[in-house]
Design an enzyme around this catalytic site. Structure first.
Site, PDB file in Angstrom:
ATOM      1  N   ASP A 202       0.901  -1.152   0.000  1.00 11.14           N
ATOM      2  CA  ASP A 202       0.000   0.000   0.000  1.00 11.14           C
ATOM      3  C   ASP A 202       0.938   1.199   0.000  1.00 11.14           C
ATOM      4  O   ASP A 202       1.579   1.504   1.010  1.00 11.14           O
ATOM      5  CB  ASP A 202      -0.874  -0.004   1.262  1.00 11.14           C
ATOM      6  CG  ASP A 202      -1.820   1.193   1.309  1.00 11.14           C
ATOM      7  OD1 ASP A 202      -1.586   2.160   0.558  1.00 11.14           O
ATOM      8  OD2 ASP A 202      -2.771   1.160   2.094  1.00 11.14           O
ATOM      9  N   HIS A 203       1.028   1.881  -1.142  1.00 14.92           N
ATOM     10  CA  HIS A 203       2.099   2.873  -1.296  1.00 14.92           C
ATOM     11  C   HIS A 203       1.973   4.012  -0.281  1.00 14.92           C
ATOM     12  O   HIS A 203       2.942   4.719  -0.022  1.00 14.92           O
ATOM     13  CB  HIS A 203       2.139   3.423  -2.721  1.00 14.92           C
ATOM     14  CG  HIS A 203       1.006   4.327  -3.061  1.00 14.92           C
ATOM     15  ND1 HIS A 203      -0.176   3.861  -3.573  1.00 14.92           N
ATOM     16  CD2 HIS A 203       0.860   5.667  -2.932  1.00 14.92           C
ATOM     17  CE1 HIS A 203      -0.989   4.888  -3.760  1.00 14.92           C
ATOM     18  NE2 HIS A 203      -0.395   5.992  -3.372  1.00 14.92           N
ATOM     19  N   LYS A 207       5.116   6.621   2.180  1.00 18.64           N
ATOM     20  CA  LYS A 207       5.291   8.068   2.236  1.00 18.64           C
ATOM     21  C   LYS A 207       6.025   8.444   3.512  1.00 18.64           C
ATOM     22  O   LYS A 207       5.688   7.960   4.592  1.00 18.64           O
ATOM     23  CB  LYS A 207       3.925   8.774   2.201  1.00 18.64           C
ATOM     24  CG  LYS A 207       3.231   8.713   0.853  1.00 18.64           C
ATOM     25  CD  LYS A 207       1.883   9.411   0.945  1.00 18.64           C
ATOM     26  CE  LYS A 207       1.117   9.319  -0.354  1.00 18.64           C
ATOM     27  NZ  LYS A 207       1.680  10.143  -1.411  1.00 18.64           N
ATOM     28  N   GLU A 241      -9.553  14.507  -2.498  1.00 18.90           N
ATOM     29  CA  GLU A 241      -8.965  14.604  -3.843  1.00 18.90           C
ATOM     30  C   GLU A 241      -9.717  15.661  -4.624  1.00 18.90           C
ATOM     31  O   GLU A 241     -10.950  15.705  -4.558  1.00 18.90           O
ATOM     32  CB  GLU A 241      -9.109  13.277  -4.584  1.00 18.90           C
ATOM     33  CG  GLU A 241      -8.352  12.123  -3.982  1.00 18.90           C
ATOM     34  CD  GLU A 241      -8.591  10.861  -4.797  1.00 18.90           C
ATOM     35  OE1 GLU A 241      -7.694  10.498  -5.563  1.00 18.90           O
ATOM     36  OE2 GLU A 241      -9.670  10.274  -4.682  1.00 18.90           O
ATOM     37  N   ASP A 260     -11.635   2.049  -2.564  1.00 23.17           N
ATOM     38  CA  ASP A 260     -10.447   2.673  -3.151  1.00 23.17           C
ATOM     39  C   ASP A 260      -9.592   3.374  -2.094  1.00 23.17           C
ATOM     40  O   ASP A 260      -8.374   3.416  -2.210  1.00 23.17           O
ATOM     41  CB  ASP A 260     -10.909   3.691  -4.213  1.00 23.17           C
ATOM     42  CG  ASP A 260      -9.762   4.155  -5.105  1.00 23.17           C
ATOM     43  OD1 ASP A 260      -8.932   3.312  -5.472  1.00 23.17           O
ATOM     44  OD2 ASP A 260      -9.703   5.357  -5.417  1.00 23.17           O
ATOM     45  N   HIS A 265      -5.889   2.788   2.492  1.00 24.96           N
ATOM     46  CA  HIS A 265      -5.115   3.952   2.949  1.00 24.96           C
ATOM     47  C   HIS A 265      -5.623   4.498   4.283  1.00 24.96           C
ATOM     48  O   HIS A 265      -4.854   4.738   5.213  1.00 24.96           O
ATOM     49  CB  HIS A 265      -5.187   5.086   1.927  1.00 24.96           C
ATOM     50  CG  HIS A 265      -4.707   4.734   0.564  1.00 24.96           C
ATOM     51  ND1 HIS A 265      -3.691   3.842   0.341  1.00 24.96           N
ATOM     52  CD2 HIS A 265      -5.094   5.171  -0.659  1.00 24.96           C
ATOM     53  CE1 HIS A 265      -3.484   3.747  -0.960  1.00 24.96           C
ATOM     54  NE2 HIS A 265      -4.321   4.535  -1.589  1.00 24.96           N
ATOM     55  N   LYS A 365     -13.959  12.510  -4.012  1.00 23.10           N
ATOM     56  CA  LYS A 365     -13.394  13.065  -5.247  1.00 23.10           C
ATOM     57  C   LYS A 365     -14.082  14.391  -5.554  1.00 23.10           C
ATOM     58  O   LYS A 365     -15.188  14.643  -5.080  1.00 23.10           O
ATOM     59  CB  LYS A 365     -13.611  12.087  -6.403  1.00 23.10           C
ATOM     60  CG  LYS A 365     -12.712  10.861  -6.315  1.00 23.10           C
ATOM     61  CD  LYS A 365     -12.735  10.067  -7.590  1.00 23.10           C
ATOM     62  CE  LYS A 365     -11.724   8.942  -7.559  1.00 23.10           C
ATOM     63  NZ  LYS A 365     -10.323   9.409  -7.597  1.00 23.10           N
TER      64      LYS A 365
END
Lengths: 516, 381
Positions: A202-203, A207, A241, A260, A265, A365
């Protein structure tokens, strides 16, 4: 050879050097090597690692995909991608030449066992020629629907077993579409690989500022004593976002904001904020504590779901000064879509530390700006000594904000006396900007995570039970939403902070959403 | 209140800001910050003011001080809270005097929107005042912040001045590459490090060779090559010298090569010994100049380690070749060679980058201090 966990440096030459260990020479096989992720993220990340030295001389990449490329065409495409997406430009010709000499391409369908057998032959050849010594990473950079097939074929070809070196597999999110599919995928990957070989990526966890949450909490003595229900009033986690679907309508229709963003996240951020201090900073100790938080989430079931969640879709509006269409007008979106582009949740963490403290999560979003932050709002002083006329109602509760992106940093809001002979009080922010104290270029999240995998450090990857515990919490919400009709989905104007219903939702508790 | 000790004309140093009496330094800085805040409101720029460290720079003349001050402009670090630029005028005929200037400095960090600001005090001391320089700067330091001292010349001075100023610092930074008398200066530093354990010692030259140390260490991170570490019997180091026609008889400073050799010797001596393995004391060290006109004299050109293990020889080489920006690494094994690798060394040259690295460290770098003592021992032989 046993799979290593975190490798302790045994090299006396490493004493005093900032990089404590560089990885063993290895081959990374990228399944889906012609895809967007490979070209935007993976190849630039690998090149940056090569440029900044940690990659050993023999490091090699094998692209595995269906398109009829040669080594040369794949290398050229890799070069084009690095030139476009790398944070270090222009490409250094000498370093590229060395890096490119280790890039290979193998054309095959994912279901074709012969392709995996050819891969085995190529890997053995690279072991001999480049000294990679049987060390392998398989990176699944394909659509999730291909995962099971590839994993099964890797097993059938015997690529998961390796007597000489180590073998690891990196699996991209989404890890499952719901609890059942996540369990099934875990079962399938578990048949071929042991848990300590599996790196679910999970990128977000790569961070720097996400990692800083742990440092902030665990390296500073002053915050932990107030990090509990006695002092914390509530917690807000926002992942906003400003972008819309960006041409991914088909994907997003199947996913929605909760799959998502929230399942992975946001619950990861939650676990880092809410977990107990681990007994050690090692992969399993950290992840044990994160899993405990997920297990402690008070399940939302039945009517609890509708009382503690808001889902919505964006309508038309303006974002960044440009008109944008409604979600239902986007390409690839069904006119009857029930997919949420905004979700707000309230829930509790049922343990001694957090009992009774509400956690509010929201993501969406087409919100006004891109921002990720965690805000810890503290309880007010037990007795307000100052008159209301002196504070003008402007003394707000103390809020500690951890900003993940952009403008990474930490803010503390507190009351201060306005200079003058009278007693006027105002809230002020004390800001720490990460960039004001550390201007060292931050590595991309993928660089950190790929390097960790090469070193056998899985601290920043998601464990099997962690994935399933997160899905277990989300599944109750998904099930209840599926039972509700479309009228329960609110609409919000693009470019606003979400639907009116979300404001009313938090006002009920006497709180309000922060304006990040 | 301090009076001007002499009536002589003050030197004109426009880059140092406004001349003020020393007692009024804080008052003047407060006024400058206030004006800066007004400007910020007008320009909408964000001024970031950090309080991380005191940075004392000690120079022996105005041109050196100006050069150091200019380097701060390119210092990508934003750690500094206050710079105290101390200029020691040690000329024999200089009258006793203390002159102080203050200024605020502001540089953009990411874009012009966010700017980093810090305050700079320049103090010129001359005559008898030089002997009390360590005391003179004390009231100018920001409280409760570590003191980093950047000593711009050889750490050998009359009246023990280096020791007196360094001993009130938390970290002293030198650049041994600029030493005019390397042997004597290394001795002074080694002795200081031993006698003043509360002050860490560091060297920009050490930072300069760190990428080389990383590459040497990286050879032996690999399981396959680890056993060869204990079998190293020969260390060869080459450093650049200008061709005779270009050097004009300027004395050479081979400290980078000596640092690498001394570092390897100290680290290898820590390996557990077995009867079949080499003793670090028996390692052959060869330090050679290499005539190379396109790179800075003193720069490392080659490190080659030769190891024998069970009668098998392995050679580990890092060679600059003709390219100042890259090195090639190679491992030659008894039965097979490993791929050669080009590594960029482009980001490791500038003083501001080395300084940035040093300002991020507060504690002792024991590896450097061990190397310093070893280097002194090598010099002494």
């Amino acid at each position: 050879m046993p799979q290593r966990s975190v490798v302790e440096a045994t090299n006396p030459l490493r004493e005093g050097l900032r990089i404590k260990q560089s990885p063993e020479p290895c081959v990374m096989v990228i399944f889906g090597a012609t895809g967007d992720l490979t070209h935007r993220k993976l190849l630039p990340a690998l090149y940056n690692l090569a440029l900044e030295h940690p990659l050993p001389a023999g490091f090699s990449v094998v692209g595995f995909a269906r398109r009829p490329y040669t080594d040369e065409t794949f290398r050229q495409q890799a070069l084009d991608s690095i030139n476009e997406y790398s944070r270090q430009k222009p490409v250094n010709p000498q370093v590229w030449e060395t890096f490119a000499s280790g890039i290979h391409y193998l054309q095959s369908d994912f279901h074709n066992l012969a392709g995996y057998e050819k891969l085995n032959t190529l890997l053995n050849k690279l072991d001999q020629e480049r000294g990679t010594n049987g060390n392998r990473i398989f990176y699944l950079s394909t659509p999730p629907s291909q995962y099971a097939e590839i994993i099964q074929q890797i097993g059938a070809a015997g690529l998961n077993r390796n007597r000489k070196g180590w073998t690891r597999i990196i699996i991209e999110k989404p890890f499952g579409h719901d609890l059942a599919s996540a369990r099934e995928l875990n079962r399938q990957v578990g048949k071929v690989f042991k848990e300590d070989q599996i790196y679910r990526i999970d990128h977000y966890l790569g961070k720097e500022t996400v990692q800083n949450i742990l440092v902030f909490r665990l390296a500073n003595g002053i915050f932990e004593p107030v990090w509990n229900r006695r002092y914390v009033d509530h917690v807000q986690i926002t992942v906003a976002e400003n972008l819309g679907l960006e041409g991914r309508g088909g994907y997003y229709e199947e996913s929605g904001a909760i799959r998502d963003m929230v399942q992975n996240h946001m619950l990861q951020l939650l676990t880092l904020v809410a977990m107990e201090p681990p007994i050690a900073f090692d992969p399993n100790a950290v992840r044990d504590e994160k899993v405990k938080v997920l297990h402690a989430l008070q399940p939302l079931v039945g009517r609890d779901v509708m009382n503690n969640s808001i889902r919505a879709q964006y309508g038309p509006g303006f974002v960044g000064g440009h008109p944008v269409p409604a979600y239902l007008e986007e390409q690839g979106v069904s006119l009857n879509s029930t997919t949420e582009t905004y979700v707000a949740l309230k829930f509790f963490v049922d343990n001694w530390r957090w009992a009774g403290v509400p956690f509010y999560l929201r993501t969406g979003k087409h919100l006004p700006k891109r921002v990720t932050e965690i805000a810890i709002q503290f309880k007010t002083a037990p007795l307000m000594l100052f008159k209301r006329s002196e504070t003008h109602g402007q003394v707000e509760p103390n809020v500690l904000t951890l900003r993940i992106q952009p403008d990474e940093g930490i803010s503390l809001k507190f009351g201060a006396k306005v200079p003058g002979t009278d007693m006027q009080i105002r809230s002020v922010n004390m800001d720490f900007f990460y960039g004001s104290s550390f201007v060292r270029a931050q590595p991309e999240a993928y660089e950190r995570l790929i390097l960790d995998c090469m070193l056998g450090d899985s601290t920043l990857f998601t464990r099997r039970d962690e994935v399933e515990a997160a899905w277990m919490f989300i599944q109750g919400i998904l099930d209840e939403w599926a039972n509700e009709d479309r009228s329960t989905i609110h609409t919000y104007e693009s470019g606003t902070w979400g639907p009116q219903a979300a404001d009313e939702f938090i006002w009920r508790d006497g709180h309000r959403w922060r304006r990040p | 209140m301090t009076q001007d000790i002499t009536n002589r004309a003050k030197p004109n140093i426009p880059w140092a800001g406004k001349t003020v009496h020393m007692e009024r330094v804080e008052e003047e800085l407060f006024r400058l910050w206030h004006m800066s805040a007004d400007n910020m409101r007008i320009s909408q720029n964000l001024h970031v003011r950090t309080s991380v460290l005191n940075f004392v720079i000690c120079a022996h003349d105005i041109p050196s001080a100006q050069k150091a001050s200019a380097i701060l402009r390119n210092l990508s670090s934003t750690h500094i809270a206050r710079v105290t630029l101390l200029i020691l005028d040690t000329s024999t005929n200089a009258p006793t005097d203390v002159t102080t200037w203050v200024t605020l400095r502001s540089f953009s960090i990411i874009s012009d929107i966010m700017r980093h600001a810090f305050e700079q005090i320049t103090v010129l001391v001359s005559g008898q005042a030089v002997h009390s320089a360590a005391n003179i700067i004390q009231p100018l330091l920001k409280p409760d912040l570590p003191i980093y001292l950047w000593w711009l010349s050889d750490p050998v001075s009359e009246n023990d001045l280096f020791r007196r100023i360094a001993s009130v610092s938390n970290r002293v930074i030198v650049d041994s590459n600029d030493f005019s008398a390397p042997g004597q200066s290394i001795g002074t530093l080694s002795s200081f490090a031993e006698n003043f354990p509360d002050c860490a010692v560091s060297d920009l030259n050490w930072g300069h060779i760190t990428p080389w140390r990383q590459l040497v260490a990286q050879f032996f991170d690999t399981t396959e090559f680890q056993p060869y570490l204990a079998g190293i019997h020969t260390i060869e180091v080459e450093y650049a010298v200008a061709p005779l026609s270009e050097s004009g008889g300027v004395a050479l400073n081979p400290t980078r090569a000596w640092l690498i050799a001394a570092w390897l010797k100290t680290r290898l001596s820590l390996l557990p010994k077995s009867s079949s393995e080499q003793d670090a004391d028996k390692v052959n060290i060869f330090i050679r100049p290499r005539t190379q006109s396109d790179i800075q004299p003193g720069s490392l050109c080659l490190i080659r380690l030769t190891s024998s293990l069970d009668n098998h020889q392995a050679i580990f080489t890092i060679d600059r070749g003709d390219d100042a920006e890259h090195v090639l690494t190679q491992v030659e094994l008894p039965l097979a060679n490993r791929p050669q690798r080009a590594v960029s060394m482009a980001t490791t040259h500038a003083v501001n980058e080395l300084l940035h690295e040093e300002l991020e460290i507060l504690g002792h770098d024991h590896s450097y201090e061990d190397t310093l003592h070893e280097m002194y021992a090598l010099f002494a032989r």
